[in-house]
Design an enzyme around this catalytic site. Structure first.
Site, PDB file in Angstrom:
ATOM      1  N   GLU A  63      21.632  12.191  22.148  1.00 13.61           N
ATOM      2  CA  GLU A  63      21.020  12.036  23.615  1.00 13.61           C
ATOM      3  C   GLU A  63      20.184  13.336  23.904  1.00 13.61           C
ATOM      4  O   GLU A  63      19.165  13.401  24.307  1.00 13.61           O
ATOM      5  CB  GLU A  63      21.805  11.432  24.672  1.00 13.61           C
ATOM      6  N   LYS A  79      15.162  -0.817  26.813  1.00 13.64           N
ATOM      7  CA  LYS A  79      16.009  -1.736  28.032  1.00 13.64           C
ATOM      8  C   LYS A  79      14.730  -2.554  28.642  1.00 13.64           C
ATOM      9  O   LYS A  79      15.000  -3.698  28.932  1.00 13.64           O
ATOM     10  CB  LYS A  79      16.416  -0.875  28.935  1.00 13.64           C
ATOM     11  N   HIS A 100      40.846   8.105   2.873  1.00 12.59           N
ATOM     12  CA  HIS A 100      41.314   7.085   2.341  1.00 12.59           C
ATOM     13  C   HIS A 100      39.935   6.386   1.746  1.00 12.59           C
ATOM     14  O   HIS A 100      39.788   5.672   0.767  1.00 12.59           O
ATOM     15  CB  HIS A 100      42.108   6.022   3.045  1.00 12.59           C
TER      16      HIS A 100
HETATM   17  O1  PA5 Z   1      22.862   8.087  28.680  1.00 11.63           O
HETATM   18  C1  PA5 Z   1      22.331   7.157  28.849  1.00 11.63           C
HETATM   19  O2  PA5 Z   1      21.460   6.715  29.668  1.00 11.63           O
HETATM   20  C2  PA5 Z   1      22.966   5.671  28.251  1.00 11.63           C
HETATM   21  O3  PA5 Z   1      23.773   5.888  27.157  1.00 11.63           O
HETATM   22  C3  PA5 Z   1      23.576   4.855  29.387  1.00 11.63           C
HETATM   23  O4  PA5 Z   1      24.655   5.588  29.964  1.00 11.63           O
HETATM   24  C4  PA5 Z   1      23.560   3.346  28.856  1.00 11.63           C
HETATM   25  O5  PA5 Z   1      22.432   2.827  28.641  1.00 11.63           O
HETATM   26  C5  PA5 Z   1      24.483   2.680  30.028  1.00 11.63           C
HETATM   27  O6  PA5 Z   1      23.714   2.663  31.185  1.00 11.63           O
HETATM   28  P1  PA5 Z   1      24.442   2.859  32.580  1.00 11.63           P
HETATM   29  O7  PA5 Z   1      25.350   4.078  32.405  1.00 11.63           O
HETATM   30  O8  PA5 Z   1      23.786   2.893  33.585  1.00 11.63           O
HETATM   31  O9  PA5 Z   1      25.681   1.804  32.477  1.00 11.63           O
END
Ligand code: PA5
Length: 339
Positions: free
Chosen positions: A225, A335, A241
Site C-alpha cells: 500500500e 470499491k 515443509h
Molecule cells: O488501507 C486501506 O485503505 C484499506 O486496506 C482499508 O483499510 C480497507 O479497505 C478497509 O476499509 P476500512 O478500514 O475503512 O474498514
C-alpha cells in the site's frame, strides 16, 4: 514531485497517537457480559484488520478460549450466542465487516465496534451495542494506534491478557518514541538503508507463525500500500515443509528477491533452528537477506518494534520508487466499481 508529507506526518506522530489512544481509553467502560463469552471473532479488512490480527496473535497463548480473525462476509458455523464479534472498520462502511457483524448478531452473538463513524457506528448506536469512536481523517493503516489500543483494552476487560503485560502499553509507547527518533532521521537510518537494498526487488518476509504472523503481514501490506510494491511472505514451520523446495527452480530470479527474516526470543526453539537452516539454503539466491530481531521487554513492545520498522521502510521505499505512499487508488477504484 510527490506528496510524501502526509504519510511522513502520520509516522512521525505515531508515538503521540499511541499515547493519546492509551490515555483516552484508560477509563473506558464496557457493557459486554464477559461471563457469556466463550469465543471471540474479530472482523475487519485491510488496514483496519491488522490491529485485530495483532491482538489475536498477541493473546494466542493467554486466551483460554478460541479467538479468530475473520476477513470475510461469511461466518464460521461455531459463531453463536457465546461469541463476541468485534467489528473493526476505520470508515465504518466496509461491507464485509458490516455483513459479518449483522450475521453474528442474528445468531445471538454479543457485538462491539471500533470505528471512526459510518454505518458501523450508526448500527451500534441504534442497536445498542458498545462501540469505541476513534478519531477520523487518517488513512486506515496510519491509524493503527487508534485501532489497536481499544482492542487491547477490550482484552484487558475480558481478562485474557497475561498479567506480566500490565505495563505493556506504556513500555511500547516509550520504545516507539525512541525508535521514531532514529527512523525519522535521515542519517544512520536502518529503515532507509534497508529500503535502498530492497529497491527493484521482490521482498519476501519469513517469520514464525505465532505472535509474529500479523507482523509479517503488516510488512507485506505496507510494501504494497505505501510503496506500491508487490511483496510475498510465509511462516515457519510450514514453509519448511513445501516452499523451501520451490526455491530450487527460481534460478532466473536470482538477484531479484530480497528476504527479510523476523525473529523473536519467544519463537519456538525448533523454529529458530529451522530459520537458520532456511537462511543457509537460500541466501546465495537472494539479492540481499536481512534478519531483524524484535526489541523491548514486553511482547507488545517487541511486536511493535518491528511494525514500526516496516512502516518506515515502506515509506522510504515509496520515496525511492517516486510514489506517494498515502493514496491507494486501486482500492478506491475497486470499491467504486462494487458500489
Ligand atoms: O488501507 C486501506 O485503505 C484499506 O486496506 C482499508 O483499510 C480497507 O479497505 C478497509 O476499509 P476500512 O478500514 O475503512 O474498514
Amino acid at each position: 514531485s510527490i506528496d510524501t508529507q502526509n504519510m511522513w506526518s502520520f509516522l512521525e506522530a505515531f508515538p503521540k497517537q499511541w499515547e493519546e489512544a492509551r490515555a483516552q481509553t484508560e477509563e473506558i467502560e464496557f457493557t459486554i457480559d464477559a461471563d457469556r463469552v466463550r469465543t471471540i471473532c474479530f472482523v475487519g479488512m485491510g488496514g483496519s484488520a491488522i490491529g485485530a490480527d495483532l491482538i489475536r496473535a498477541y493473546c494466542y497463548d493467554s486466551c483460554p478460549y478460541p479467538i479468530q480473525m475473520l476477513r470475510h462476509y461469511e461466518l464460521p458455523r461455531w459463531v453463536d450466542e457465546h461469541t463476541l464479534i468485534i467489528g473493526c472498520s476505520y470508515s465504518g462502511n466496509t461491507e464485509e465487516t458490516l455483513t459479518a457483524v449483522d450475521r453474528a448478531r442474528a445468531r445471538g452473538a454479543q457485538a462491539m465496534a471500533v470505528t471512526s463513524g459510518g454505518a458501523l457506528m450508526l448500527k451500534a448506536a441504534k442497536e445498542g451495542f458498545d462501540y469505541i469512536k476513534i478519531p477520523g481523517g487518517l488513512t486506515p493503516r496510519a491509524a493503527l494506534g487508534y485501532n489497536f489500543v481499544p482492542l487491547f483494552r477490550i482484552c484487558q476487560y475480558l481478562d485474557i491478557i497475561n498479567e506480566d503485560e500490565a505495563e505493556a502499553l506504556e513500555e511500547t509507547n516509550q520504545l516507539l518514541a525512541e525508535q521514531n527518533g532514529l527512523l525519522a532521521n535521515s542519517e544512520d537510518n536502518e529503515a532507509l538503508s534497508l529500503a535502498e537494498k530492497l529497491d527493484d526487488t521482490l521482498p519476501i518476509v519469513y517469520s514464525d507463525s505465532t505472535m509474529l504472523e500479523p507482523v509479517n503481514l503488516r510488512w507485506r501490506e505496507q510494501f504494497e500500500e505505501n510503496a506500491k510494491t508487490l511483496a510475498y511472505g510465509n511462516t515457519l514451520p510450514e514453509m519448511t515443509h513445501n516452499e523451501i523446495v520451490g526455491w530450487e527452480r527460481i534460478v532466473h530470479l536470482t538477484g531479484r528477491l530480497s528476504v527479510i527474516m523476523l525473529v523473536d526470543r519467544e519463537d519456538n526453539e525448533r523454529v529458530k533452528q529451522r530459520m537458520k537452516i532456511v537462511e543457509e539454503l537460500i541466501k546465495d539466491q537472494t539479492a540481499s537477506l536481512h534478519l531483524f530481531e524484535t526489541r523491548g521487554k514486553s511482547r507488545l513492545a517487541r511486536m511493535f518494534s518491528l511494525i514500526q520498522l516496516a512502516d518506515w521502510t515502506s515509506f522510504y521505499l515509496a520515496i525511492l520508487n517516486s510514489t506517494d505512499p498515502t493514496p491507494v487508488a486501486k482500492i478506491d477504484l475497486l470499491k467504486r466499481k462494487l458500489a
